[in-house]
Write a protein that holds these residues in place. Structure first.
Motif, PDB file in Angstrom:
ATOM      1  N   ARG A   1       0.086   6.322  -3.413  1.00 31.16           N
ATOM      2  CA  ARG A   1      -0.762   6.785  -2.311  1.00 31.16           C
ATOM      3  C   ARG A   1      -1.491   5.601  -1.691  1.00 31.16           C
ATOM      4  N   LYS A   2      -2.097   5.830  -0.547  1.00 30.44           N
ATOM      5  CA  LYS A   2      -2.672   4.710   0.203  1.00 30.44           C
ATOM      6  C   LYS A   2      -4.148   4.501  -0.049  1.00 30.44           C
ATOM      7  N   THR A   3      -4.770   5.407  -0.802  1.00 28.62           N
ATOM      8  CA  THR A   3      -6.185   5.227  -1.149  1.00 28.62           C
ATOM      9  C   THR A   3      -6.384   5.612  -2.604  1.00 28.62           C
TER      10      THR A   3
ATOM     11  N   PRO B   1       0.848  -1.203   0.000  1.00 28.60           N
ATOM     12  CA  PRO B   1       0.000   0.000   0.000  1.00 28.60           C
ATOM     13  C   PRO B   1       0.881   1.251   0.000  1.00 28.60           C
ATOM     14  N   GLY B   2       0.536   2.200  -0.827  1.00 34.04           N
ATOM     15  CA  GLY B   2       1.336   3.436  -0.875  1.00 34.04           C
ATOM     16  C   GLY B   2       2.379   3.419  -1.972  1.00 34.04           C
TER      17      GLY B   2
ATOM     18  N   VAL C   1      -9.295   1.892   0.136  1.00 37.63           N
ATOM     19  CA  VAL C   1      -7.973   1.768   0.751  1.00 37.63           C
ATOM     20  C   VAL C   1      -7.137   0.782  -0.071  1.00 37.63           C
ATOM     21  N   ARG C   2      -5.931   1.153  -0.336  1.00 41.04           N
ATOM     22  CA  ARG C   2      -5.022   0.253  -1.072  1.00 41.04           C
ATOM     23  C   ARG C   2      -4.567  -0.893  -0.170  1.00 41.04           C
TER      24      ARG C   2
END
Ligand SMILES: O=C(O)CCC(=O)C(=O)O
Ligand SMILES: [Fe+2]
Length: 373
Positions: free
Chosen positions: A165-167, A101-102, A177-178
């Motif tokens: 990014r995380k989303t 994520p991110g 949400v990732r």
């Protein structure tokens, strides 16, 4: 597109043209087995951000083709059933990538000169890929188990990237949400030259116009490099913006840039040795002539970031043996310097000579023997 009896493999009715898509290329059970292999059986580098593993042939920067000196890495058994069968032969290079994520991949067009067809299979969590051309932006949701082919305009005239990014915000406003995502990209070596002529995105077109300038500037640059004034901050002055290519510079270390060897720029970094103890010598070598303009922007972006983060790091007297780690999650010619600056990761490690060995172990990618023959 139904060349092998898979009617589901169809072009998306959107701009850019040329995105062919197949949902459920693999079943959810198959995906779960693969995720278990990716998580438990494969060896991944121990560092944050997007990680890659490569299969098939490696890329030779001198010929822009397959490197005959690097042995072909057989496709593992788990990979064989995942190979697209819509081309006349299996891919020449396959890259498995892990996106925590991110993590993301900056906007780019995969090198036109080297590669022809390009496919990507998505697994795990979805993520939004953004296609860009000029001011245009088109989001495509990379849903798990889908296989995408980038052809035509999507392949050659638009960039693609995944925001770091995380989303992701979906078209209906939902914020998603990732989570862990894996992708497999498949590349086929181009036979013949790319004739798309896109000066912004095509390394072949850029190389063609760059060659003349290179010849003129080479002698001058050789002289500059031979007498260059060591010092990191000097790097920006080493090149004349109109000059396209540096000559080959002898060096000790090669740094891998980019997500896979096909798109990797070798960079040689010479650290202060015994005779240059208090000096930092920073040499850049890239035989990828066509993309060198992009590469200059890349280095420039890195230095901007570096200065902002730690201005004193640019003082040669503080160096005393310095390892530079440039991590650019980027490949292909650079168009947007701002994107570059926000995406590139630069780590500067200051070491005394006696710690050089440690640095080598810590960053095995600095070792040319390990990374590039
Ligand atoms: O992860 C993906 O789906 C695509 C990655 C990509 O664009 C690349 O490796 O060139
Ligand atoms: Fe790509």
């Amino acid at each position: 597109m139904d060349t092998d009896g898979r009617p589901k493999f169809q072009e998306l009715p959107i701009q850019p043209r040329g995105i062919f898509w197949e949902d459920d290329f693999i079943s959810p059970e198959h995906e779960q087995r693969l995720l278990s292999i990716f998580r438990n059986e494969l060896e991944w580098a121990d560092r944050p951000g997007r990680l890659s593993l490569h299969y098939g042939y490696s890329f030779d920067y001198k010929t822009f083709g397959v490197d005959p000196d690097i042995p072909y890495k057989e496709f593992p058994d788990w990979l064989k059933p995942l190979i697209p069968t819509t081309e006349s032969r299996p891919p020449d290079q396959v890259c498995l990538q892990y996106y925590p994520p991110g993590a993301g991949i900056p906007p780019h067009a995969d090198a036109h000169g080297a590669w022809d067809q390009l496919y990507a299979l998505s697994m795990g969590a979805p993520a939004i890929m953004q296609f860009r051309k000029g001011e245009e932006r088109v989001d495509v949701d990379l849903t798990p188990r889908s296989m995408m082919q980038m052809a035509g305009d999507a392949r050659l005239h638009w960039t693609h990237g995944i925001k770091k990014r995380k989303t992701d915000t979906l078209p209906d406003g939902t914020v998603r949400v990732r989570a862990d995502r894996w992708s497999i990209t498949y590349r086929w070596v181009r036979e013949g030259e790319c004739e798309c002529g896109n000066m912004d995105l095509c390394d072949v077109a850029q190389r063609r116009i760059g060659t003349e300038k290179e010849k003129r500037s080479l002698k001058e640059l050789e002289a500059k490099v031979a007498t260059q004034d060591p010092g990191a901050c000097e790097v920006l002055n080493w090149y004349d913006r109109s000059a396209v290519e540096f000559p080959i510079v002898a060096g000790e270390h090669v740094v891998e840039l980019g997500p896979d060897t096909s798109l990797t720029y070798p960079v040689q970094v010479i650290c202060g040795g015994p005779e240059t103890r208090d000096e930092l010598v920073f040499h850049i070598f890239t035989p990828l002539q066509g993309t060198f303009l992009g590469f200059i922007a890349l280095v420039e972006a890195a230095l901007i970031v570096l200065r902002e983060k730690s201005p004193s790091a640019c003082e040669p007297q503080q160096a005393g043996g310095v390892w530079w780690k440039f991590e650019f999650p980027w490949h292909g010619p650079v168009k947007n310097l701002e994107d570059m600056v926000s995406m590139c990761r630069v780590t500067l490690e200051v070491h005394r000579d006696e710690l050089v060995h440690d640095a080598n172990t810590k960053f095995p990618k600095f070792s040319p023997a390990l990374q590039f023959r």
